[in-house]
Design a protein around this motif. Structure first.
Motif, mmCIF file in Angstrom:
data_model
loop_
_atom_site.group_PDB
_atom_site.id
_atom_site.type_symbol
_atom_site.label_atom_id
_atom_site.label_comp_id
_atom_site.label_asym_id
_atom_site.label_seq_id
_atom_site.Cartn_x
_atom_site.Cartn_y
_atom_site.Cartn_z
ATOM 1 N N UNK A 159 -8.821 -1.598 -8.993
ATOM 2 C CA UNK A 159 -7.552 -2.271 -9.253
ATOM 3 C C UNK A 159 -6.464 -1.757 -8.318
ATOM 4 N N UNK A 160 -6.434 -0.428 -8.080
ATOM 5 C CA UNK A 160 -5.417 0.160 -7.212
ATOM 6 C C UNK A 160 -5.579 -0.301 -5.768
ATOM 7 N N UNK A 161 -6.832 -0.467 -5.327
ATOM 8 C CA UNK A 161 -7.086 -0.851 -3.938
ATOM 9 C C UNK A 161 -7.082 -2.365 -3.728
ATOM 10 N N UNK A 162 -7.014 -3.114 -4.815
ATOM 11 C CA UNK A 162 -7.128 -4.569 -4.740
ATOM 12 C C UNK A 162 -6.081 -5.240 -3.877
ATOM 13 N N UNK A 163 -4.869 -4.709 -3.895
ATOM 14 C CA UNK A 163 -3.785 -5.311 -3.113
ATOM 15 C C UNK A 163 -3.604 -4.630 -1.766
ATOM 16 N N UNK A 164 -4.571 -3.807 -1.383
ATOM 17 C CA UNK A 164 -4.588 -3.148 -0.078
ATOM 18 C C UNK A 164 -3.290 -2.381 0.182
ATOM 19 N N UNK A 165 -2.971 -1.403 -0.662
ATOM 20 C CA UNK A 165 -1.717 -0.666 -0.511
ATOM 21 C C UNK A 165 -1.717 0.237 0.714
ATOM 22 N N UNK A 166 -0.526 0.495 1.231
ATOM 23 C CA UNK A 166 -0.398 1.434 2.343
ATOM 24 C C UNK A 166 -0.605 2.864 1.861
ATOM 25 N N UNK A 167 -0.145 3.141 0.640
ATOM 26 C CA UNK A 167 -0.226 4.491 0.075
ATOM 27 C C UNK A 167 -0.899 4.425 -1.287
ATOM 28 N N UNK A 168 -1.862 5.299 -1.506
ATOM 29 C CA UNK A 168 -2.528 5.407 -2.809
ATOM 30 C C UNK A 168 -2.233 6.785 -3.380
ATOM 31 N N UNK A 169 -1.642 6.814 -4.580
ATOM 32 C CA UNK A 169 -1.370 8.069 -5.278
ATOM 33 C C UNK A 169 -2.397 8.207 -6.393
ATOM 34 N N UNK A 170 -3.142 9.295 -6.375
ATOM 35 C CA UNK A 170 -4.151 9.564 -7.409
ATOM 36 C C UNK A 170 -3.683 10.768 -8.224
ATOM 37 N N UNK A 171 -3.294 10.525 -9.470
ATOM 38 C CA UNK A 171 -2.736 11.580 -10.316
ATOM 39 C C UNK A 171 -3.817 12.138 -11.235
ATOM 40 N N UNK A 172 -4.453 13.217 -10.807
ATOM 41 C CA UNK A 172 -5.534 13.876 -11.556
ATOM 42 C C UNK A 172 -6.570 12.874 -12.062
#
Length: 274
Positions: A159-172
C-alpha cells in the motif's frame, strides 16, 4: 528529492518541549536509519514530516522535500503529498489498516486517488503489488484480521509503495514480528527500495535491524539528535557515549532463559485466507 529536516522542534500547548532542534538530511535514493530508545522522539519526527501530529502539538523549524517547505502546507496540500510523495509504513498494520475493508481495495483506493486511474486499473495494479510482496491474488479478497502479522506487514508495504512515493518512512515495521518473518520483511523492503529508487527513512530501537537496511544513521535521545554518522562508523567508532551504550547493549542481548534453555521467538500466527 532531498529530504532535509532543519531545527525541527515540537512543543505542547503548555509549552513543554518534546523535540528540540533536530536536523538531518537524506539524499535521493539514500537510506537513513533513526535509532533511539522509546520516548526519544523518533516517531514524533516522522509524524511531523507527514503533518500527522496529534492535536495539541505544534511543529516548528523546517522540513523541506525537493526545495518545498512541508510544515507550511495547508491540510489539503498535505493530503496530496501523503502517499504520492511521502508514504509511511506503521509499526502495527492491524491498527493502521481498515478492518472492515478488503486489503485489495485498501491498496487500490490511494492509487485511484493520486493517479486518477479507473477502478479496474487500480485493482490490477493492487494485484501486481501484492505479487511483488510475495502474496497471492486471493489475499486481495481478505480482510486484515484474516491475515498473519507478516502478511499484514507485506500488505502495508504494498500500500505504501502503490503510489510510487519519493520518500518511504518505515516506523518500526518489524517490531511485532517474530525473528524469521522479520528477516523476510527486511529483505523484501530492501529489495523493493532498490527497485523503486525511493528514499528510505527507517525508524527503530533495534541496532542490528537498522544495520541491515540503512547506510547513514541518526541517533536520538530525549528529543534531541545526539549523533549523525554512518552505521559502519557508529559500530566501529561511536562518537557519542549514548551511541556507544546502545551498541554495547545490543551486543549483550540474549534470549537465554534462566535455566539455560535457549528461548524461541513467538510463532507467527496462523493464516486464514479466503
Amino acid at each position: 528529492m532531498t529530504l532535509s529536516v532543519t531545527d525541527l522542534s515540537i512543543t505542547t500547548e503548555q509549552g513543554s518541549s518534546l523535540l528540540s532542534g533536530c536536523s538531518w538530511e537524506v539524499e535521493t535514493g539514500g537510506r537513513l536509519g533513526i535509532i533511539g530508545e522509546s520516548g526519544s522522539g523518533k516517531s514524533l519526527t516522522s509524524l511531523a514530516i507527514l503533518g500527522l501530529l496529534p492535536d495539541g502539538l505544534t511543529a516548528s523549524g523546517s522540513v523541506m522535500l525537493d526545495g518545498r517547505e512541508l510544515l507550511s502546507l495547508s491540510e489539503r496540500e498535505k493530503r496530496r503529498f501523503r502517499g504520492s510523495r511521502i508514504a509511511m509504513i506503521f509499526q502495527e498494520p492491524l491498527t493502521s489498516l481498515d478492518p472492515l475493508m478488503k486489503v485489495g481495495e485498501q491498496i487500490a483506493g490511494p492509487i485511484r486517488l493520486h493517479h486518477k486511474v479507473s477502478r479496474q486499473a487500480s485493482r490490477a495494479r493492487a494485484g501486481e503489488l501484492l505479487r511483488q510482496v510475495a502474496l497471492n491474488d486471493r489475499v486481495a479478497n481478505s480482510y486484515p484480521w484474516q491475515l498473519s502479522g507478516g502478511q499484514r506487514q507485506r500488505v502495508a508495504i504494498a500500500m505504501a509503495l502503490g503510489c510510487e512515493p519519493d520518500v518511504l518512512i518505515a516506523d518500526e515495521p518489524t517490531t511485532a514480528l517474530d525473528v524469521t518473518v522479520q528477516a523476510d520483511i527486511l529483505s523484501l523492503l530492501s529489495e523493493l527500495i532498490t527497485e523503486t529508487g525511493s528514499t528510505l527513512v527507517f525508524i527503530t530501537h533495534d541496532l542490528p535491524v537498522i544495520a541491515q537496511v540503512s547506510e547513514d544513521l541518526v541517533v536520538m535521545k530525549d528529543g534531541r539528535v545526539v549523533e549523525r554518522t554512518t552505521v559502519h562508523r557508529a559500530l566501529t567508532n561511536p562518537g557519542d557515549p549514548y551511541t556507544a551504550r546502545l551498541i554495547e547493549a545490543a551486543r549483550h542481548v540474549s534470549f537465554a532463559k534462566p535455566d539455560g534453555v535457549q528461548a524461541t521467538e513467538p510463532a507467527e500466527e496462523k493464516t486464514h485466507e479466503r
